[in-house]
Design an enzyme around this catalytic site. Structure first.
Site, short mmCIF file in Angstrom:
data_model
loop_
_atom_site.label_atom_id
_atom_site.label_comp_id
_atom_site.label_asym_id
_atom_site.label_seq_id
_atom_site.Cartn_x
_atom_site.Cartn_y
_atom_site.Cartn_z
N LYS A 175 18.62 52.63 -48.16
CA LYS A 175 20.00 52.60 -48.69
C LYS A 175 20.86 53.64 -47.97
O LYS A 175 21.89 53.32 -47.39
CB LYS A 175 20.01 52.89 -50.19
CG LYS A 175 21.43 53.15 -50.72
CD LYS A 175 21.45 53.55 -52.19
CE LYS A 175 21.22 55.00 -52.48
NZ LYS A 175 22.39 55.90 -52.46
N ASN A 176 20.40 54.90 -48.01
CA ASN A 176 21.23 55.97 -47.42
C ASN A 176 21.26 55.90 -45.90
O ASN A 176 22.12 56.51 -45.27
CB ASN A 176 20.74 57.34 -47.90
CG ASN A 176 21.05 57.55 -49.38
OD1 ASN A 176 21.80 56.78 -49.98
ND2 ASN A 176 20.46 58.58 -49.98
N CYS A 200 31.14 63.47 -60.49
CA CYS A 200 29.87 62.86 -60.14
C CYS A 200 28.80 63.35 -61.12
O CYS A 200 28.80 64.51 -61.52
CB CYS A 200 29.50 63.27 -58.73
SG CYS A 200 27.88 62.75 -58.23
N ARG A 212 30.43 67.79 -55.86
CA ARG A 212 30.19 67.30 -54.50
C ARG A 212 31.49 67.33 -53.71
O ARG A 212 32.13 66.30 -53.50
CB ARG A 212 29.59 65.90 -54.54
CG ARG A 212 28.21 65.89 -55.16
CD ARG A 212 27.66 64.50 -55.29
NE ARG A 212 27.16 63.98 -54.04
CZ ARG A 212 26.67 62.75 -53.91
NH1 ARG A 212 26.64 61.94 -54.94
NH2 ARG A 212 26.21 62.33 -52.75
N ASP A 267 16.48 64.00 -53.99
CA ASP A 267 16.44 62.64 -54.56
C ASP A 267 15.08 62.31 -55.18
O ASP A 267 14.96 61.32 -55.90
CB ASP A 267 16.78 61.60 -53.48
CG ASP A 267 18.24 61.70 -53.04
OD1 ASP A 267 19.04 62.29 -53.78
OD2 ASP A 267 18.56 61.20 -51.95
N ARG A 326 21.65 50.44 -57.85
CA ARG A 326 22.37 51.01 -56.71
C ARG A 326 21.40 51.31 -55.57
O ARG A 326 21.80 51.31 -54.41
CB ARG A 326 23.06 52.31 -57.11
CG ARG A 326 24.14 52.15 -58.11
CD ARG A 326 24.85 53.44 -58.33
NE ARG A 326 25.35 53.94 -57.05
CZ ARG A 326 25.88 55.14 -56.87
NH1 ARG A 326 25.99 55.96 -57.88
NH2 ARG A 326 26.30 55.51 -55.69
N1 EPU Z 1 28.62 70.03 -49.78
C1 EPU Z 1 29.69 70.88 -49.64
N2 EPU Z 1 30.78 70.44 -48.93
C2 EPU Z 1 30.83 69.21 -48.36
C3 EPU Z 1 29.72 68.34 -48.52
C4 EPU Z 1 28.62 68.79 -49.23
O1 EPU Z 1 29.67 72.01 -50.12
O2 EPU Z 1 31.85 68.87 -47.74
C5 EPU Z 1 27.44 70.47 -50.55
C6 EPU Z 1 27.11 69.54 -51.71
O3 EPU Z 1 27.86 69.86 -52.84
C7 EPU Z 1 25.62 69.76 -51.89
C8 EPU Z 1 25.14 70.00 -50.48
O4 EPU Z 1 26.30 70.38 -49.72
O5 EPU Z 1 25.38 70.91 -52.65
C9 EPU Z 1 24.50 68.81 -49.83
O6 EPU Z 1 25.30 67.64 -50.01
P1 EPU Z 1 25.36 66.50 -48.92
O7 EPU Z 1 26.73 66.43 -48.36
O8 EPU Z 1 24.25 66.68 -47.94
O9 EPU Z 1 25.12 65.20 -49.80
P2 EPU Z 1 25.70 63.78 -49.45
O10 EPU Z 1 25.67 63.62 -47.98
O11 EPU Z 1 26.98 63.55 -50.16
C10 EPU Z 1 23.45 62.48 -49.35
C11 EPU Z 1 22.80 61.35 -50.09
C12 EPU Z 1 22.41 61.80 -51.49
C13 EPU Z 1 21.44 62.97 -51.35
C14 EPU Z 1 22.11 64.10 -50.54
C15 EPU Z 1 21.21 65.28 -50.29
C16 EPU Z 1 23.86 59.39 -49.18
C17 EPU Z 1 24.72 58.20 -49.39
N3 EPU Z 1 23.73 60.22 -50.19
O12 EPU Z 1 24.62 62.83 -50.10
O13 EPU Z 1 21.71 60.70 -52.08
O14 EPU Z 1 21.09 63.45 -52.62
O15 EPU Z 1 22.55 63.58 -49.28
O16 EPU Z 1 20.09 64.89 -49.59
O17 EPU Z 1 23.27 59.53 -48.13
C18 EPU Z 1 21.03 59.27 -53.82
O18 EPU Z 1 20.64 58.47 -52.95
O19 EPU Z 1 20.76 59.15 -55.03
C19 EPU Z 1 21.86 60.41 -53.41
C20 EPU Z 1 22.60 61.09 -54.26
#
Ligand code: EPU
Length: 435
Positions: A22-23, A117, A122, A312, A404
């Protein structure tokens, strides 16, 4: 609204096939906005709600999208709408990854800020900083980010207080691919999904080095660099979180489960934890066979960026740790508030509590079937595993969260011998009243 009814206590036995990631799929689907296509993506988990939301968003951008069984064919005109509206972005935060490709190809992107969220705060500040480092002019208006190009190669730093950002890295990589000149991302996420996005961009002809490490170098092709690109096929790799979930379910429910079509090397942190707590594993080239256990030894783990243990799988691991003979700790270092499943686990009789960003699991209490509420995707998986372990009947409500990210979970679990039914919530409620 549907729910799962699980009659627990049965061991899982047999083989389960893992779907495409998915991701891994979501940013790549948005990456299709970079080129006219046609582009064919294979191995897409087309049964998932997030995939269908993504296809809906792509259509809003003027894309022609054809969904077949685990395949998606996409063509995207150069001109078209550039707005990702709040209604869609709030449904699925990954839609923020339309930002980079739209900006690169169409010179403009209007993307809603995602808002609240269930797994915690996030922000998307790093995405924005990344685009600005590539020359984007960005302003905020009424909850939207309005960004204008042109983009040029730049030096980008993408780690924040919680470490690197996965979607942020993919988003900026895609923007950099369509920028003029060379970009270097430092503090990049190293997750396998980032490597898949880089592989996808390489299939489009982009030169990228260093993906899978904190420094990624991208040679942008410029705004019109993909103008004649079509006839490209790319295959999405298997889902490492679905893989981990079935390995944990097998360990928790007992029996012997062969998890097939997976990449064990993407799950080394989980496999290492499981070995340490006494779960027997046989690791093949593209399979993991797990033998269930009556009891595991306690552990102290933290969720971390890849190659650390993934956030996750925190919830699903917590369910298994109810089987210990002592106290285990899981500290959340990615999403410190991602513990919504904890109070639901208590409804099974589990002895779990939270201190700060650490979940504390006192193992040994027998789990009994319960009526519980899913709050997000991975919390749902935790509750399903607890339901498989528990004696008696469990109802997991709001399983739309599961849809999802887990393709046909009830079918896959039934194939392993579980007694799981997906039923409309109201129907069961009235049966309960009659009973
Ligand atoms: N963060 C910031 N600023 C940003 C972006 C992120 O401070 O601009 C922080 C977040 O708040 C968090 C950390 O950095 O504390 C990591 O967040 P990240 O951006 O890596 O998460 P994401 O890319 O939004 C993806 C996955 C999530 C998974 C996370 C962590 C997808 C679609 N989603 O989210 O997957 O938990 O990486 O590995 O790829 C799930 O599949 O259930 C899911 C939530």
């Amino acid at each position: 609204m549907d729910k799962f009814v699980i009659r627990g206590g049965l061991p899982l036995n047999g083989q389960v096939e893992i779907s495409g990631s998915k991701n891994g799929s979501l940013p790549i689907l948005f990456g299709s906005l970079l080129a006219p296509g046609p582009l064919l993506l294979e191995g897409v988990p087309t049964g998932l709600r997030d995939i269908n939301t993504t296809l809906e968003i792509l259509r809003q951008f003027g894309a022609e999208v054809e969904k077949r069984d685990h395949q998606v064919a996409i063509e995207v005109p150069t001109q078209g709408p550039v707005k990702a509206p709040y209604d869609l972005v709030k449904k699925m935060r990954a839609s923020i990854s339309s930002f980079g490709p739209l900006l690169a190809r169409r010179g403009e992107a209007v993307v809603s800020l995602p808002g609240g969220c269930n797994i915690g705060d996030r922000p998307i500040d790093l995405h924005i900083q990344g685009m600005e480092a590539l020359g984007a002019k960005i302003r905020h208006e009424n909850g939207y980010i309005i960004a204008n190009g042109p983009l040029k190669g730049g030096s980008v730093y993408l780690s924040g207080p919680m470490g690197p950002t996965v979607l942020g890295t993919q988003n900026v990589m895609m923007a950099a691919a369509g920028a003029d000149g060379v970009s270097v991302i430092e503090g990049a996420a190293c997750e396998p999904e980032v490597v898949s996005t880089a592989d996808f961009l390489r299939t489009l002809g982009v030169k990228i080095e260093g993906d899978g490490s904190p420094t990624i170098r991208i040679e942008g092709v410029g705004q019109d660099g993909f103008a004649s690109l079509g006839g490209v096929t790319f295959t999405i790799p298997p889902d490492r979180i679905e893989t981990g979930t079935y390995i944990l379910a097998g360990a928790a429910a007992g029996g012997r489960v062969e998890v097939r079509n997976c990449r064990p090397k993407d799950n080394l942190a989980l496999l290492s934890i499981l070995k340490n707590i006494g779960v027997p594993l046989e690791i093949g080239e593209d399979s993991v066979t797990v033998t269930g256990v009556d009891q595991v030894t306690p552990c102290d783990v933290a969720t971390l960026a890849y190659p650390g243990f993934p956030t996750d799988l925190q919830g699903p691991l917590m369910a298994l740790l109810c089987k210990t003979d002592g106290v285990s700790l899981i500290t959340e270092k990615i999403f410190p508030d991602r513990f919504m499943h904890l109070s639901e686990l208590r409804r099974f009789g589990a002895k779990v509590r939270k201190e700060g960003s650490t979940g504390i699991i006192e193992g040994g209490a027998p789990l009994h079937g319960a009526e519980v509420m899913a709050s997000d995707l991975r919390a749902s998986a935790c509750l399903v595993i607890a339901g498989l372990m528990a004696s008696g009947t469990t109802q997991v409500r709001r399983i739309y969260h599961l849809q999802r990210g887990y393709e046909s979970m009830e079918v896959k679990l039934r194939g392993l011998g579980a007694d799981v039914e997906r039923v409309e919530d109201r129907q069961i409620e009235s049966e309960t009243v009659q009973g």
